[in-house]
Every structure is written in C-alpha cells, then in structure tokens.
Design a protein around this motif. Structure first.
Motif, PDB file in Angstrom:
ATOM      1  N   PRO A  13      -6.545  -1.251  -2.580  1.00  0.00           N
ATOM      2  CA  PRO A  13      -6.028  -1.888  -1.371  1.00  0.00           C
ATOM      3  C   PRO A  13      -6.940  -2.974  -0.806  1.00  0.00           C
ATOM      4  N   TYR A  50      -6.570   5.364  -1.104  1.00  0.00           N
ATOM      5  CA  TYR A  50      -5.329   4.609  -0.995  1.00  0.00           C
ATOM      6  C   TYR A  50      -5.033   3.891  -2.310  1.00  0.00           C
ATOM      7  N   ILE A  89       0.903  -1.144   0.000  1.00  0.00           N
ATOM      8  CA  ILE A  89       0.000   0.000   0.000  1.00  0.00           C
ATOM      9  C   ILE A  89       0.941   1.192   0.000  1.00  0.00           C
ATOM     10  N   SER A 134      -2.457   0.771  -4.109  1.00  0.00           N
ATOM     11  CA  SER A 134      -1.600  -0.371  -3.780  1.00  0.00           C
ATOM     12  C   SER A 134      -1.139  -1.078  -5.050  1.00  0.00           C
ATOM     13  N   VAL A 151       3.374  -1.331   3.955  1.00  0.00           N
ATOM     14  CA  VAL A 151       2.817   0.009   3.841  1.00  0.00           C
ATOM     15  C   VAL A 151       3.978   0.995   3.887  1.00  0.00           C
TER      16      VAL A 151
END
Length: 168
Positions: A104, A85, A77, A87, A120
C-alpha cells in the motif's frame, strides 16, 4: 469501495515510524497505515511538490507503466491480515486491464504521482479506520433510530401498493 485521499504523514510517537493517513472524501473516516521511511519521504516530496533532478523510484514506476502502453487507472487497498495491508494497482490500455500486487505504501506513492483515485474496501475500513466525525455519525444514527421507531407494518403495505400501481 470507498474513495480515499492522502491527508498527510504522521509519526507514531511510540516507535517513530511514519504513518500515511488516508481520509474519505467526507472526512468522516481516517485510515492510518504504518509505512517505511523511504515511502513516507516519497509521499511527502509529492505532497510538498519538491522537485528532483532525476526520477525517484515511484516516478520510475509510472514511467515504466506508461512505456508499456498502459496507464494507471486506480489503486485499491483491498485486504488486511494481522495489521498487514494489501493493495492492487489497476493498469489499463485500449484492450485490457491488468492487476499488479503492491504494498500500500508504494501504491499510494504511485497513485498520488499519477493523480488517480485510491479506493479502500469496506472490509479494510471496518478493520482499520477510525471515525473522524463521530458527532455526525451519532446524529445520523439517531435520525435512523427515530425513523425506525415510527415505522408501522402498514407503511410497507402502502409503499408496496404505491409501487405496484406505478408499475402498471
């Protein structure tokens, strides 16, 4: 990159929307990410080990990845922009690695099925994580402050001389 794991699914009390909660391995930071109902259901099914008679969507993704000769290596991510977000899935085979953009929620659902790490970035944690163990954070901050206040310039000179002598 900080490795995280799925701690569970919660519900936003205001909107009723599901939230997947990721924690770092030391349980000091939590990253809540609002997700859709289908993805929440998929994550819960895996966490609870609820079998299905046919492959679910995220199982199908794993099957497709493996049928091409790749394996999911990790999930990252890696960005956040205005509470959205981003990813990436990292797939590897013997010769190469490819990256695939993913939401994500889907990346997490796939990662827990493939039992691969979820990472992350520090940028994402700075913008979205909440401190879980604030007491430990405060203790470490005090230790560091106490360490700093006792340092004198001559300590650096001693350290540099010591390292210089050991290098010769």
């Amino acid at each position: 990159m900080i490795e995280m794991r799925v701690m569970g699914i919660a519900l936003d009390t205001r909107s009723g929307s599901p939230i997947v909660v990721l924690n770092d391995l030391e349980n000091r930071k939590a990253l809540p990410i609002w997700i859709g109902s289908a993805e929440a259901s998929s994550i819960i099914r895996k966490i609870e080990n609820i079998p299905s008679s046919r492959p679910m969507t995220h199982d199908l993704c794993i099957n497709l990845i493996e049928a091409t000769g790749y394996k999911l290596h990790r999930v990252e991510i890696n960005d956040v922009d205005e509470q959205t977000y981003f990813s990436t899935l990292y797939l590897k085979n013997d010769d190469s690695e490819i990256q695939i953009d993913a939401r994500p929620s889907d990346a997490i659902a796939i990662a827990i099925r493939a039992e691969v790490p979820i990472f992350v970035t520090s940028n994402v944690l700075l913008n979205g994580a909440v401190s879980v163990d604030s007491q430990k954070d405060e203790e470490e901050a005090m230790e560091f402050k106490n360490f700093i206040k006792d340092i004198k310039p001559s300590d650096f000179e001693k350290m540099i001389n010591k390292n210089f002598e050991s290098d010769q």
